[in-house]
Design a protein around this motif. Structure first.
Motif, PDB file in Angstrom:
ATOM      1  N   GLU A  12      58.944  46.141  52.461  1.00 18.95           N
ATOM      2  CA  GLU A  12      60.174  46.624  53.100  1.00 18.95           C
ATOM      3  C   GLU A  12      60.199  48.142  53.072  1.00 18.95           C
ATOM      4  OE1 GLU A  12      64.966  45.616  52.933  1.00 18.95           O
ATOM      5  OE2 GLU A  12      63.746  45.337  51.140  1.00 18.95           O
ATOM      6  N   PHE A  13      60.559  48.740  54.207  1.00 15.22           N
ATOM      7  CA  PHE A  13      60.671  50.189  54.252  1.00 15.22           C
ATOM      8  C   PHE A  13      61.577  50.580  55.411  1.00 15.22           C
ATOM      9  CE2 PHE A  13      57.123  48.944  56.909  1.00 15.22           C
ATOM     10  CZ  PHE A  13      57.279  49.705  58.047  1.00 15.22           C
ATOM     11  N   PRO A  14      62.241  51.734  55.311  1.00 18.15           N
ATOM     12  CA  PRO A  14      63.052  52.222  56.423  1.00 18.15           C
ATOM     13  C   PRO A  14      62.198  53.026  57.391  1.00 18.15           C
ATOM     14  CG  PRO A  14      63.387  53.610  54.516  1.00 18.15           C
ATOM     15  CD  PRO A  14      62.409  52.539  54.098  1.00 18.15           C
ATOM     16  N   PHE A  15      62.261  52.680  58.672  1.00 18.54           N
ATOM     17  CA  PHE A  15      61.517  53.415  59.694  1.00 18.54           C
ATOM     18  C   PHE A  15      62.482  54.397  60.349  1.00 18.54           C
ATOM     19  CE2 PHE A  15      60.102  53.833  64.165  1.00 18.54           C
ATOM     20  CZ  PHE A  15      58.894  54.449  63.932  1.00 18.54           C
ATOM     21  N   THR A  16      62.230  55.681  60.160  1.00 25.56           N
ATOM     22  CA  THR A  16      63.113  56.731  60.670  1.00 25.56           C
ATOM     23  C   THR A  16      62.452  57.419  61.856  1.00 25.56           C
ATOM     24  OG1 THR A  16      63.958  57.111  58.446  1.00 25.56           O
ATOM     25  CG2 THR A  16      64.395  58.812  60.078  1.00 25.56           C
ATOM     26  N   ARG A  17      63.193  57.556  62.952  1.00 27.57           N
ATOM     27  CA  ARG A  17      62.641  58.239  64.112  1.00 27.57           C
ATOM     28  C   ARG A  17      63.721  59.075  64.785  1.00 27.57           C
ATOM     29  NH1 ARG A  17      61.915  55.239  69.713  1.00 27.57           N
ATOM     30  NH2 ARG A  17      62.289  57.409  70.253  1.00 27.57           N
ATOM     31  N   SER A  18      63.291  60.178  65.370  1.00 23.82           N
ATOM     32  CA  SER A  18      64.206  61.009  66.143  1.00 23.82           C
ATOM     33  C   SER A  18      64.247  60.491  67.579  1.00 23.82           C
ATOM     34  CB  SER A  18      63.747  62.468  66.110  1.00 23.82           C
ATOM     35  OG  SER A  18      62.427  62.574  66.617  1.00 23.82           O
ATOM     36  N   LEU A  19      65.280  60.890  68.305  1.00 20.69           N
ATOM     37  CA  LEU A  19      65.481  60.409  69.666  1.00 20.69           C
ATOM     38  C   LEU A  19      65.363  61.551  70.661  1.00 20.69           C
ATOM     39  CD1 LEU A  19      68.600  58.151  69.027  1.00 20.69           C
ATOM     40  CD2 LEU A  19      66.222  57.406  69.171  1.00 20.69           C
ATOM     41  N   GLY A  20      64.747  61.288  71.783  1.00 20.92           N
ATOM     42  CA  GLY A  20      64.751  62.237  72.876  1.00 20.92           C
ATOM     43  C   GLY A  20      66.061  62.164  73.634  1.00 20.92           C
ATOM     44  N   PRO A  21      66.220  62.961  74.680  1.00 12.26           N
ATOM     45  CA  PRO A  21      67.500  63.001  75.393  1.00 12.26           C
ATOM     46  C   PRO A  21      67.883  61.681  76.039  1.00 12.26           C
ATOM     47  CG  PRO A  21      65.799  64.234  76.569  1.00 12.26           C
ATOM     48  CD  PRO A  21      65.239  63.914  75.237  1.00 12.26           C
ATOM     49  N   VAL A  22      66.919  60.909  76.542  1.00  4.26           N
ATOM     50  CA  VAL A  22      67.234  59.656  77.217  1.00  4.26           C
ATOM     51  C   VAL A  22      67.681  58.596  76.219  1.00  4.26           C
ATOM     52  CG1 VAL A  22      66.264  57.766  78.580  1.00  4.26           C
ATOM     53  CG2 VAL A  22      65.743  60.134  79.178  1.00  4.26           C
ATOM     54  N   GLN A  23      66.899  58.402  75.151  1.00  2.80           N
ATOM     55  CA  GLN A  23      67.275  57.404  74.151  1.00  2.80           C
ATOM     56  C   GLN A  23      68.552  57.805  73.418  1.00  2.80           C
ATOM     57  OE1 GLN A  23      65.715  54.421  73.566  1.00  2.80           O
ATOM     58  NE2 GLN A  23      64.512  54.910  75.381  1.00  2.80           N
ATOM     59  N   SER A  24      68.723  59.097  73.195  1.00  2.00           N
ATOM     60  CA  SER A  24      69.956  59.570  72.560  1.00  2.00           C
ATOM     61  C   SER A  24      71.166  59.216  73.408  1.00  2.00           C
ATOM     62  CB  SER A  24      69.888  61.080  72.340  1.00  2.00           C
ATOM     63  OG  SER A  24      71.117  61.583  71.862  1.00  2.00           O
ATOM     64  N   ALA A  25      71.078  59.455  74.726  1.00  5.65           N
ATOM     65  CA  ALA A  25      72.195  59.135  75.617  1.00  5.65           C
ATOM     66  C   ALA A  25      72.451  57.634  75.647  1.00  5.65           C
ATOM     67  CB  ALA A  25      71.902  59.660  77.014  1.00  5.65           C
ATOM     68  N   PHE A  26      71.385  56.834  75.660  1.00 10.85           N
ATOM     69  CA  PHE A  26      71.547  55.377  75.718  1.00 10.85           C
ATOM     70  C   PHE A  26      72.280  54.851  74.487  1.00 10.85           C
ATOM     71  CE2 PHE A  26      69.661  51.161  74.629  1.00 10.85           C
ATOM     72  CZ  PHE A  26      70.265  50.421  75.625  1.00 10.85           C
ATOM     73  N   LEU A  27      71.826  55.247  73.296  1.00 10.24           N
ATOM     74  CA  LEU A  27      72.443  54.723  72.078  1.00 10.24           C
ATOM     75  C   LEU A  27      73.836  55.304  71.860  1.00 10.24           C
ATOM     76  CD1 LEU A  27      69.391  54.619  69.646  1.00 10.24           C
ATOM     77  CD2 LEU A  27      70.435  52.759  70.941  1.00 10.24           C
ATOM     78  N   THR A  28      74.031  56.569  72.187  1.00 12.62           N
ATOM     79  CA  THR A  28      75.370  57.131  72.074  1.00 12.62           C
ATOM     80  C   THR A  28      76.302  56.436  73.053  1.00 12.62           C
ATOM     81  OG1 THR A  28      74.380  59.270  71.516  1.00 12.62           O
ATOM     82  CG2 THR A  28      76.720  59.255  72.045  1.00 12.62           C
ATOM     83  N   GLY A  29      75.793  56.108  74.236  1.00 15.84           N
ATOM     84  CA  GLY A  29      76.596  55.385  75.208  1.00 15.84           C
ATOM     85  C   GLY A  29      77.040  54.027  74.699  1.00 15.84           C
ATOM     86  N   LEU A  30      76.152  53.312  74.006  1.00 15.80           N
ATOM     87  CA  LEU A  30      76.554  52.015  73.445  1.00 15.80           C
ATOM     88  C   LEU A  30      77.704  52.183  72.465  1.00 15.80           C
ATOM     89  CD1 LEU A  30      73.126  50.235  72.825  1.00 15.80           C
ATOM     90  CD2 LEU A  30      74.639  50.071  74.801  1.00 15.80           C
ATOM     91  N   ARG A  31      77.636  53.247  71.693  1.00 12.94           N
ATOM     92  CA  ARG A  31      78.744  53.511  70.757  1.00 12.94           C
ATOM     93  C   ARG A  31      80.060  53.662  71.508  1.00 12.94           C
ATOM     94  NH1 ARG A  31      78.298  59.121  68.095  1.00 12.94           N
ATOM     95  NH2 ARG A  31      79.421  59.634  70.019  1.00 12.94           N
ATOM     96  N   GLU A  32      79.988  54.206  72.741  1.00  9.26           N
ATOM     97  CA  GLU A  32      81.187  54.426  73.551  1.00  9.26           C
ATOM     98  C   GLU A  32      81.414  53.302  74.566  1.00  9.26           C
ATOM     99  OE1 GLU A  32      83.016  56.903  72.614  1.00  9.26           O
ATOM    100  OE2 GLU A  32      81.469  57.514  71.174  1.00  9.26           O
ATOM    101  N   ARG A  33      80.756  52.153  74.357  1.00  8.50           N
ATOM    102  CA  ARG A  33      80.889  50.982  75.244  1.00  8.50           C
ATOM    103  C   ARG A  33      80.456  51.310  76.671  1.00  8.50           C
ATOM    104  NH1 ARG A  33      85.626  47.269  73.181  1.00  8.50           N
ATOM    105  NH2 ARG A  33      85.671  46.680  75.376  1.00  8.50           N
ATOM    106  N   THR A  34      79.399  52.068  76.787  1.00  4.96           N
ATOM    107  CA  THR A  34      78.842  52.451  78.075  1.00  4.96           C
ATOM    108  C   THR A  34      77.351  52.138  78.060  1.00  4.96           C
ATOM    109  OG1 THR A  34      80.444  54.244  78.343  1.00  4.96           O
ATOM    110  CG2 THR A  34      78.429  54.379  79.656  1.00  4.96           C
ATOM    111  N   VAL A  35      76.878  51.427  79.096  1.00  3.17           N
ATOM    112  CA  VAL A  35      75.464  51.083  79.176  1.00  3.17           C
ATOM    113  C   VAL A  35      74.795  51.980  80.209  1.00  3.17           C
ATOM    114  CG1 VAL A  35      73.745  49.280  79.509  1.00  3.17           C
ATOM    115  CG2 VAL A  35      76.006  48.696  78.599  1.00  3.17           C
ATOM    116  N   LEU A  36      73.823  52.746  79.760  1.00  4.02           N
ATOM    117  CA  LEU A  36      73.112  53.659  80.642  1.00  4.02           C
ATOM    118  C   LEU A  36      71.703  53.166  80.917  1.00  4.02           C
ATOM    119  CD1 LEU A  36      74.108  57.174  79.228  1.00  4.02           C
ATOM    120  CD2 LEU A  36      75.185  55.870  81.072  1.00  4.02           C
ATOM    121  N   GLY A  37      71.253  53.414  82.137  1.00  2.00           N
ATOM    122  CA  GLY A  37      69.875  53.193  82.516  1.00  2.00           C
ATOM    123  C   GLY A  37      69.313  54.488  83.064  1.00  2.00           C
TER     124      GLY A  37
END
Length: 315
Positions: A12-37
């Protein structure tokens, strides 16, 4: 034949990764109930979005918002959910093409049974009560009989307050490990604070830990040979990043150690000496953990360093 050991093990281990602008927008959008493509060069809308066109390899950044409703394109029923899966009751794994998207998103569907699931059924997102900017902000999909969402996605800047810039994904593998005859004998010898290897009947090399067969000659090994306990550092590295749940302060040294009488170096931690004084050829001896069945670390013996020619084949 000695008893072969068997034990449940967890990696077991935690996998940590940074996000680029596209993935950052996608996941932040989910937090705001918005689905981006993201729209590709040929006009296809990819959900989840990626940063490079899978056909042309061109960089993508034309973000659009798609609907939270969609259509199941394929599915598989899961009658026995496992630990940490999205739902703790039986569910369906589904690929859902959201309205306005050209590709399907993998997630789960909350349904009473497999008879209630079909390809082509309409579904919608059920949002998690608490959202943090992760794919789990979509708690699941649920059946939906309402009006479809717009087929033409709306342009979106991808800008949100306090954007998500990184994620930590836990990885875990549970399995039962059976080390086999040779390594079972090796582990049992460690209980007696002895280190044993096995000698190849052809090349006469002694391998520690034993593998049950010679990796060079390919013949079975059975003759046990006790080696060590002292040995020589053949090569090493200085660890500067502290591992989670490991009670060892950094920096520390991890080394390959050729035990006396062995023809294969094993690895171990070096202590009892400043990390910047560890060197190739350093003579070391084991320090056993109190009440444990393994060596805790190796420390210098005070002997003169070994000559390089005595261990150069084991570097």
């Amino acid at each position: 034949m000695p008893d072969v050991l068997s034990a449940p093990l967890v990696v077991e281990f935690p996998f940590t990764r940074s996000l680029g602008p596209v993935q950052s927008a996608f996941l932040t959008g989910l937090r705001e109930r918005t689905v981006l493509g993201v729209r590709t060069d040929d006009g296809t809308v990819l959900v989840p979005p990626v940063e490079y066109d899978p056909v042309t390899a061109n960089e993508l950044g034309d973000l659009v918002e798609v609907a939270p409703t969609g259509t199941v394109t394929t599915w598989a029923w899961n009658p026995s959910p496992r630990r940490d899966q999205p739902l703790d009751t039986p569910f369906a794994w589904v690929l859902v093409r959201l309205d306005g998207a050209g590709t399907a998103l993998l997630h789960v569907l909350d349904a009473p049974g497999p008879d209630a699931v079909r390809t082509g059924m309409r579904v919608r997102i059920r949002w998690a009560a608490t959202r943090t900017g992760a794919i789990t902000d979509i708690a699941c999909f649920e059946p939906y009989e309402g009006e479809p969402g717009p087929t033409e996605p709306a342009p979106h800047t991808g800008e949100f307050a306090d954007p998500v810039t990184g994620i930590v994904a836990p990885a875990r593998l549970d399995y039962v490990h059976t080390p086999g005859r040779a390594q079972s004998a090796y582990i049992k010898a460690l209980e007696e604070r002895r280190t044993v290897g096995e000698r190849c009947p052809a090349c006469r090399k002694v391998y520690v830990p034993p593998r049950g067969a010679c990796p060079t000659c390919g013949v079975a090994t059975a003759e046990q040979v006790e080696v060590g306990p002292r040995g020589t550092v053949t090569t090493f590295c200085i660890v500067n990043i502290k591992a989670k749940n490991l009670d060892i302060e950094v920096p520390y040294v991890y080394a390959h150690i050729a035990l006396d009488g062995a023809d294969l170096a094993l690895h171990g931690r070096i202590a009892g000496i400043p990390y910047d004084q560890v060197r190739m050829g350093l003579r070391v001896e084991p320090v056993w953990s109190e009440g444990a069945r393994h060596v805790d670390h190796y420390r210098p013996t005070g002997e003169p360093d070994a000559d390089y020619d005595t261990y150069k084949e084991l570097v």
